[in-house]
Design a protein around this motif. Sequence first.
Motif, PDB file in Angstrom:
ATOM      1  N   MET A 101       0.849  -1.184   0.000  1.00 34.25           N
ATOM      2  CA  MET A 101       0.000   0.000   0.000  1.00 34.25           C
ATOM      3  C   MET A 101       0.893   1.245   0.000  1.00 34.25           C
ATOM      4  O   MET A 101       1.966   1.241   0.577  1.00 34.25           O
ATOM      5  N   VAL A 102       0.375   2.279  -0.639  1.00 31.69           N
ATOM      6  CA  VAL A 102       1.108   3.544  -0.751  1.00 31.69           C
ATOM      7  C   VAL A 102       0.198   4.674  -0.286  1.00 31.69           C
ATOM      8  O   VAL A 102      -0.957   4.765  -0.712  1.00 31.69           O
ATOM      9  N   LYS A 103       0.705   5.509   0.596  1.00 29.02           N
ATOM     10  CA  LYS A 103       0.003   6.719   1.030  1.00 29.02           C
ATOM     11  C   LYS A 103       0.543   7.892   0.225  1.00 29.02           C
ATOM     12  O   LYS A 103       1.761   8.023   0.026  1.00 29.02           O
ATOM     13  N   HIS A 104      -0.372   8.742  -0.219  1.00 30.23           N
ATOM     14  CA  HIS A 104      -0.033   9.961  -0.967  1.00 30.23           C
ATOM     15  C   HIS A 104      -0.721  11.109  -0.247  1.00 30.23           C
ATOM     16  O   HIS A 104      -1.949  11.169  -0.202  1.00 30.23           O
ATOM     17  N   ILE A 105       0.077  11.974   0.362  1.00 34.55           N
ATOM     18  CA  ILE A 105      -0.461  13.091   1.143  1.00 34.55           C
ATOM     19  C   ILE A 105       0.048  14.395   0.538  1.00 34.55           C
ATOM     20  O   ILE A 105       1.252  14.569   0.338  1.00 34.55           O
ATOM     21  N   VAL A 106      -0.893  15.275   0.222  1.00 35.06           N
ATOM     22  CA  VAL A 106      -0.540  16.586  -0.333  1.00 35.06           C
ATOM     23  C   VAL A 106      -1.214  17.651   0.530  1.00 35.06           C
ATOM     24  O   VAL A 106      -2.383  17.517   0.886  1.00 35.06           O
ATOM     25  N   LEU A 107      -0.463  18.685   0.859  1.00 37.17           N
ATOM     26  CA  LEU A 107      -0.965  19.797   1.670  1.00 37.17           C
ATOM     27  C   LEU A 107      -0.782  21.093   0.896  1.00 37.17           C
ATOM     28  O   LEU A 107       0.235  21.280   0.218  1.00 37.17           O
ATOM     29  N   TRP A 108      -1.760  21.975   1.018  1.00 37.99           N
ATOM     30  CA  TRP A 108      -1.688  23.281   0.347  1.00 37.99           C
ATOM     31  C   TRP A 108      -2.218  24.374   1.273  1.00 37.99           C
ATOM     32  O   TRP A 108      -2.982  24.111   2.197  1.00 37.99           O
ATOM     33  N   ASN A 109      -1.888  25.600   0.924  1.00 41.70           N
ATOM     34  CA  ASN A 109      -2.589  26.784   1.414  1.00 41.70           C
ATOM     35  C   ASN A 109      -3.376  27.329   0.237  1.00 41.70           C
ATOM     36  O   ASN A 109      -3.010  27.109  -0.926  1.00 41.70           O
TER      37      ASN A 109
END
Length: 99
Positions: free
Chosen positions: A1-9
Amino acid sequence: MVKHIVLWNFVEELSEEEKKEAGRKMASLLEPIKELVPGAVKIQVVPNQLASSNRDIALISTFETVEALSAYQNHPAHVEAGKYVRSVTCNRACMDYEL
């Protein structure tokens, strides 16, 4: 399994109501891609809810394999959604890791 986390303002030009609407639109564009990409397990857009955060919105997704993540990133629906996301966000941070 692969987690893909993206954060933005969100870009500063947006009002608080426009930020809420942008978050809803991001979710409506990104979350349905789960049904289009084999190996996509979960795709969730989460707005900031606590003052301790330093990002406005997150994309938290899970894929069965690195190849499924790549298929998601290159899928035409994701490419199209990315155009909108880039128009309303800044300060992107991303982390991918295997479980």
